[in-house]
Motif scaffolding. Structure first.
Motif, PDB file in Angstrom:
ATOM      1  N   LYS A 126      38.967 -12.537  52.408  1.00 15.19           N
ATOM      2  CA  LYS A 126      39.286 -12.949  53.619  1.00 15.19           C
ATOM      3  C   LYS A 126      39.150 -14.575  53.988  1.00 15.19           C
ATOM      4  O   LYS A 126      39.837 -15.181  54.460  1.00 15.19           O
ATOM      5  N   THR A 127      38.058 -14.930  52.949  1.00 11.53           N
ATOM      6  CA  THR A 127      37.668 -16.436  53.219  1.00 11.53           C
ATOM      7  C   THR A 127      38.733 -17.282  52.617  1.00 11.53           C
ATOM      8  O   THR A 127      39.130 -18.413  53.234  1.00 11.53           O
ATOM      9  N   LEU A 128      39.072 -16.820  51.418  1.00  5.41           N
ATOM     10  CA  LEU A 128      40.286 -17.612  50.651  1.00  5.41           C
ATOM     11  C   LEU A 128      41.489 -17.440  51.521  1.00  5.41           C
ATOM     12  O   LEU A 128      42.176 -18.516  51.558  1.00  5.41           O
ATOM     13  N   ASN A 129      41.922 -16.421  52.039  1.00  9.05           N
ATOM     14  CA  ASN A 129      43.007 -16.251  52.720  1.00  9.05           C
ATOM     15  C   ASN A 129      43.153 -17.181  54.243  1.00  9.05           C
ATOM     16  O   ASN A 129      44.042 -17.752  54.348  1.00  9.05           O
ATOM     17  N   ILE A 130      41.886 -17.240  54.942  1.00  7.12           N
ATOM     18  CA  ILE A 130      41.848 -18.005  55.955  1.00  7.12           C
ATOM     19  C   ILE A 130      41.806 -19.726  55.552  1.00  7.12           C
ATOM     20  O   ILE A 130      42.503 -20.241  56.232  1.00  7.12           O
ATOM     21  N   GLU A 131      41.379 -19.766  54.291  1.00  7.46           N
ATOM     22  CA  GLU A 131      41.494 -21.367  53.730  1.00  7.46           C
ATOM     23  C   GLU A 131      43.050 -21.665  53.743  1.00  7.46           C
ATOM     24  O   GLU A 131      43.434 -22.596  53.974  1.00  7.46           O
ATOM     25  N   GLU A 132      43.747 -20.649  53.098  1.00  8.64           N
ATOM     26  CA  GLU A 132      45.341 -20.766  52.765  1.00  8.64           C
ATOM     27  C   GLU A 132      45.985 -20.946  54.118  1.00  8.64           C
ATOM     28  O   GLU A 132      46.854 -21.849  54.397  1.00  8.64           O
ATOM     29  N   ILE A 133      45.543 -20.023  54.962  1.00  7.57           N
ATOM     30  CA  ILE A 133      46.081 -20.230  56.291  1.00  7.57           C
ATOM     31  C   ILE A 133      45.969 -21.491  57.068  1.00  7.57           C
ATOM     32  O   ILE A 133      47.029 -22.218  57.578  1.00  7.57           O
ATOM     33  N   LEU A 134      44.850 -21.895  56.959  1.00  7.76           N
ATOM     34  CA  LEU A 134      44.327 -23.192  57.487  1.00  7.76           C
ATOM     35  C   LEU A 134      45.202 -24.261  56.957  1.00  7.76           C
ATOM     36  O   LEU A 134      45.681 -25.267  57.723  1.00  7.76           O
ATOM     37  N   GLN A 135      45.608 -24.353  55.715  1.00  6.38           N
ATOM     38  CA  GLN A 135      46.526 -25.329  54.997  1.00  6.38           C
ATOM     39  C   GLN A 135      47.862 -25.253  55.672  1.00  6.38           C
ATOM     40  O   GLN A 135      48.455 -26.294  55.755  1.00  6.38           O
ATOM     41  N   THR A 136      48.183 -24.177  55.643  1.00  7.12           N
ATOM     42  CA  THR A 136      49.609 -24.053  56.292  1.00  7.12           C
ATOM     43  C   THR A 136      49.780 -24.417  57.562  1.00  7.12           C
ATOM     44  O   THR A 136      50.830 -24.860  57.888  1.00  7.12           O
ATOM     45  N   GLN A 185      45.795 -15.105  63.109  1.00  2.97           N
ATOM     46  CA  GLN A 185      45.352 -14.586  61.666  1.00  2.97           C
ATOM     47  C   GLN A 185      44.187 -15.177  61.246  1.00  2.97           C
ATOM     48  O   GLN A 185      43.324 -14.506  60.576  1.00  2.97           O
ATOM     49  N   ALA A 186      43.816 -16.416  61.487  1.00  8.99           N
ATOM     50  CA  ALA A 186      42.737 -16.905  61.218  1.00  8.99           C
ATOM     51  C   ALA A 186      41.637 -16.840  62.179  1.00  8.99           C
ATOM     52  O   ALA A 186      40.351 -17.332  62.126  1.00  8.99           O
ATOM     53  N   GLU A 187      41.953 -16.146  63.268  1.00 11.32           N
ATOM     54  CA  GLU A 187      41.104 -15.782  64.192  1.00 11.32           C
ATOM     55  C   GLU A 187      40.407 -16.730  64.998  1.00 11.32           C
ATOM     56  O   GLU A 187      39.362 -17.241  65.407  1.00 11.32           O
ATOM     57  N   LYS A 188      41.389 -17.774  65.138  1.00  8.89           N
ATOM     58  CA  LYS A 188      41.231 -18.894  66.014  1.00  8.89           C
ATOM     59  C   LYS A 188      41.888 -18.832  67.438  1.00  8.89           C
ATOM     60  O   LYS A 188      43.178 -19.283  67.806  1.00  8.89           O
TER      61      LYS A 188
END
Length: 132
Positions: free
Chosen positions: A23-33, A62-65
């Motif tokens: 989930k942490t890795l996925n959020i990092e990818e989401i934030l880059q996108t 998805q990033a819970e922001k």
């Protein structure tokens, strides 16, 4: 018999830790996108801009922001009063914020999000009736 139960518990804990890392890795990818999409946003207009705003709203969700997702979806609906993902996700997000406000006993925030929900409901009626 108890030994087997302990192994299942250990596997469940290991899987939970793996899920948190993913989930942490996925959020990092989401934030880059998100950063990539935000860079495009300023140069877009019309339908492409609305699609980008909705994509950003979805990515923030998805990033819970939550606050950022609300901002993107509100902008999308201001620019294009149309029922769809922005509308449904915004209802979900308003309800999340309303519940948070209720849990913290912030009556002003509860009222604010209830008013926003009511405005969205009115928008759906207007769109259906062709008034939007």
């Amino acid at each position: 018999m108890f030994f087997l139960f302990g192994k299942k518990k250990d596997k469940a804990e290991k899987k939970s830790k793996e899920t948190k890392v993913e989930k942490t890795l996925n959020i990092e990818e989401i934030l880059q996108t998100i950063e990539s999409e935000k860079a495009k946003l300023e140069s877009l207009s019309g339908k492409e801009r609305i699609e980008c705003l909705n994509k950003l709203g979805s990515l923030y969700f998805q990033a819970e922001k939550i606050s950022e997702a609300i901002e993107m979806y509100e902008t999308s609906l201001e620019e294009n009063k149309e029922l769809g993902k922005a509308y449904t996700d915004l209802l979900k997000l308003y309800n999340i914020k309303r519940k948070e406000a209720s849990d913290s006993k912030d009556e002003d925030q509860v009222k604010m999000y209830m008013d926003k929900i009511n405005s969205l409901m009115q928008l759906s009626k207007d769109v259906i009736r062709g008034k939007a």
